[in-house]
Scaffold this motif. Structure first.
Motif, short mmCIF file in Angstrom:
data_model
loop_
_atom_site.label_atom_id
_atom_site.label_comp_id
_atom_site.label_asym_id
_atom_site.label_seq_id
_atom_site.Cartn_x
_atom_site.Cartn_y
_atom_site.Cartn_z
N VAL A 133 0.85 -1.20 0.00
CA VAL A 133 0.00 0.00 0.00
C VAL A 133 0.88 1.25 0.00
O VAL A 133 0.63 2.21 -0.73
CB VAL A 133 -0.93 0.01 1.23
N PHE A 134 1.91 1.23 0.82
CA PHE A 134 2.85 2.35 0.89
C PHE A 134 3.47 2.62 -0.48
O PHE A 134 3.49 3.77 -0.95
CB PHE A 134 3.94 2.02 1.92
N LYS A 135 3.92 1.58 -1.16
CA LYS A 135 4.54 1.74 -2.48
C LYS A 135 3.53 2.25 -3.51
O LYS A 135 3.87 3.08 -4.35
CB LYS A 135 5.12 0.40 -2.95
N ARG A 136 2.31 1.72 -3.43
CA ARG A 136 1.29 2.16 -4.39
C ARG A 136 0.98 3.65 -4.23
O ARG A 136 0.81 4.37 -5.21
CB ARG A 136 0.02 1.33 -4.21
N GLU A 137 0.94 4.12 -3.00
CA GLU A 137 0.68 5.54 -2.76
C GLU A 137 1.84 6.41 -3.24
O GLU A 137 1.63 7.53 -3.72
CB GLU A 137 0.39 5.79 -1.29
N LEU A 138 3.06 5.90 -3.15
CA LEU A 138 4.20 6.63 -3.72
C LEU A 138 4.04 6.80 -5.22
O LEU A 138 4.28 7.88 -5.77
CB LEU A 138 5.50 5.89 -3.42
N LEU A 139 3.60 5.73 -5.89
CA LEU A 139 3.38 5.80 -7.34
C LEU A 139 2.27 6.78 -7.68
O LEU A 139 2.36 7.53 -8.66
CB LEU A 139 3.03 4.41 -7.87
N ARG A 140 1.22 6.80 -6.86
CA ARG A 140 0.11 7.71 -7.13
C ARG A 140 0.52 9.17 -6.94
O ARG A 140 0.06 10.05 -7.68
CB ARG A 140 -1.06 7.36 -6.22
N LEU A 141 1.38 9.42 -5.96
CA LEU A 141 1.87 10.78 -5.78
C LEU A 141 2.66 11.22 -6.99
O LEU A 141 2.47 12.32 -7.53
CB LEU A 141 2.73 10.88 -4.52
N GLU A 142 3.56 10.36 -7.45
CA GLU A 142 4.38 10.72 -8.60
C GLU A 142 3.53 10.88 -9.86
O GLU A 142 3.75 11.79 -10.67
CB GLU A 142 5.47 9.66 -8.82
N MET A 143 2.52 10.03 -10.01
CA MET A 143 1.62 10.13 -11.16
C MET A 143 0.88 11.47 -11.14
O MET A 143 0.75 12.14 -12.17
CB MET A 143 0.62 8.98 -11.14
N SER A 144 0.41 11.86 -9.98
CA SER A 144 -0.29 13.14 -9.85
C SER A 144 0.63 14.30 -10.22
O SER A 144 0.24 15.20 -10.97
CB SER A 144 -0.81 13.30 -8.42
N ILE A 145 1.84 14.27 -9.71
CA ILE A 145 2.79 15.36 -10.00
C ILE A 145 3.08 15.44 -11.49
O ILE A 145 3.19 16.54 -12.06
CB ILE A 145 4.10 15.15 -9.20
N LYS A 146 3.19 14.30 -12.14
CA LYS A 146 3.52 14.29 -13.57
C LYS A 146 2.39 14.82 -14.45
O LYS A 146 2.63 15.18 -15.61
CB LYS A 146 3.91 12.87 -14.00
N THR A 147 1.18 14.88 -13.93
CA THR A 147 0.08 15.46 -14.71
C THR A 147 0.06 16.98 -14.63
O THR A 147 -0.65 17.64 -15.39
CB THR A 147 -1.29 14.94 -14.24
N ALA A 148 0.84 17.56 -13.70
CA ALA A 148 0.85 19.01 -13.52
C ALA A 148 1.70 19.68 -14.58
O ALA A 148 2.60 19.07 -15.16
CB ALA A 148 1.38 19.36 -12.13
N LYS A 149 1.41 20.95 -14.85
CA LYS A 149 2.22 21.71 -15.79
C LYS A 149 3.58 21.97 -15.15
O LYS A 149 3.68 22.53 -14.07
CB LYS A 149 1.53 23.03 -16.12
N THR A 150 4.64 21.60 -15.86
CA THR A 150 5.97 21.62 -15.27
C THR A 150 6.43 23.02 -14.89
O THR A 150 7.26 23.19 -14.01
CB THR A 150 6.99 21.00 -16.23
N CYS A 151 5.88 24.05 -15.55
CA CYS A 151 6.34 25.41 -15.27
C CYS A 151 5.65 26.00 -14.05
O CYS A 151 6.02 27.08 -13.57
CB CYS A 151 6.11 26.31 -16.48
N ASN A 152 4.64 25.33 -13.53
CA ASN A 152 3.84 25.89 -12.44
C ASN A 152 4.48 25.70 -11.08
O ASN A 152 5.23 24.75 -10.84
CB ASN A 152 2.46 25.24 -12.41
N LYS A 153 4.14 26.60 -10.17
CA LYS A 153 4.39 26.36 -8.75
C LYS A 153 3.51 25.19 -8.33
O LYS A 153 2.36 25.07 -8.77
CB LYS A 153 4.03 27.61 -7.95
N LYS A 154 4.02 24.31 -7.48
CA LYS A 154 3.26 23.12 -7.10
C LYS A 154 3.05 23.07 -5.58
O LYS A 154 3.98 23.28 -4.81
CB LYS A 154 3.97 21.86 -7.57
#
Length: 223
Positions: A133-154
């Motif tokens: 579960v811990f690993k899956r949530e790490l993947l979900r966090l990274e997936m969410s970040i990758k959908t954001a516009k790279t130039c934006n403040k996050k």
């Protein structure tokens, strides 16, 4: 303005109580709604980092979600460990709540700022039954970040703190650092757990705990 308050623990039936975590939870729902109306304006954003409703099904949760919907501001929400009603994103979006955005493997853009996040999980080692579960949530966090516009403040939202029980940053913190997240909010901690709160700047990331009882049930301005 961007505000945050998490761990609302709403229950439209009135059958659940949070008083076991202290007398400061007395009349907490009315206090949250009143403070929210006094602080938040219609053009503001409010980040709700999980444990939104005690409901068990999405139909039951609608009764609490519509109360949040009718409050001022646009709301961005992530799942908490007690949000058993949170099933598929499609079912939630089918509720047609106009002022609410649900984060799940996605992101929300607001005036050049990308809001990202996931529930997270309690820090554990590879021998733990919950490590997957811990690993899956790490993947979900990274997936969410990758959908954001790279130039934006996050700004990142987590339900669980990105620290272990000794206050040492864990793998969630490492991902936030890798992608230059500037602000991270989290909740989950109540009662005696409030002694484990880590706030301030760690490796360039500004952390806020936004558990509602920690904030005295007043939405906190974070940006």
């Amino acid at each position: 303005m961007i505000y945050s308050i998490s761990d609302l623990h709403l229950d439209y039936t009135g059958n659940k109580t949070m008083e076991l975590f202290g007398e400061n939870w007395d009349n907490y729902e009315n206090r949250i709604f009143q403070n929210w109306k006094e602080v938040v304006k219609d053009n503001d954003i409010v980040l709700i980092a999980g444990d939104i409703s005690w409901a068990m099904t999405i139909n039951e949760a609608y009764n609490d979600l519509i109360r949040i919907e009718n409050l001022p501001g646009k709301k961005v929400l992530i799942k908490g460990n007690h949000d058993y009603w949170w099933s598929s994103l499609k079912k939630i979006n089918d509720l047609n709540l106009n002022n609410m955005f649900f984060l799940q493997n996605n992101s929300y853009d607001f005036n050049g700022i990308s809001i990202v996040g996931t529930r997270g999980w309690e820090d554990c080692n590879e021998d733990s039954d919950e490590f997957n579960v811990f690993k899956r949530e790490l993947l979900r966090l990274e997936m969410s970040i990758k959908t954001a516009k790279t130039c934006n403040k996050k700004i990142a939202m987590l339900h669980y703190p990105p620290f272990d029980k000794k206050g040492i940053p864990n793998d969630f913190h490492s991902i936030l650092k890798k992608y230059n997240i500037e602000i991270c909010i989290y909740g989950h901690l109540h009662g005696p757990g409030l002694s484990n709160i880590i706030e301030g700047t760690v490796d360039g990331i500004k952390y806020f705990c936004t558990s509602s009882d920690y904030l005295n049930f007043i939405p906190k301005l974070i940006y």
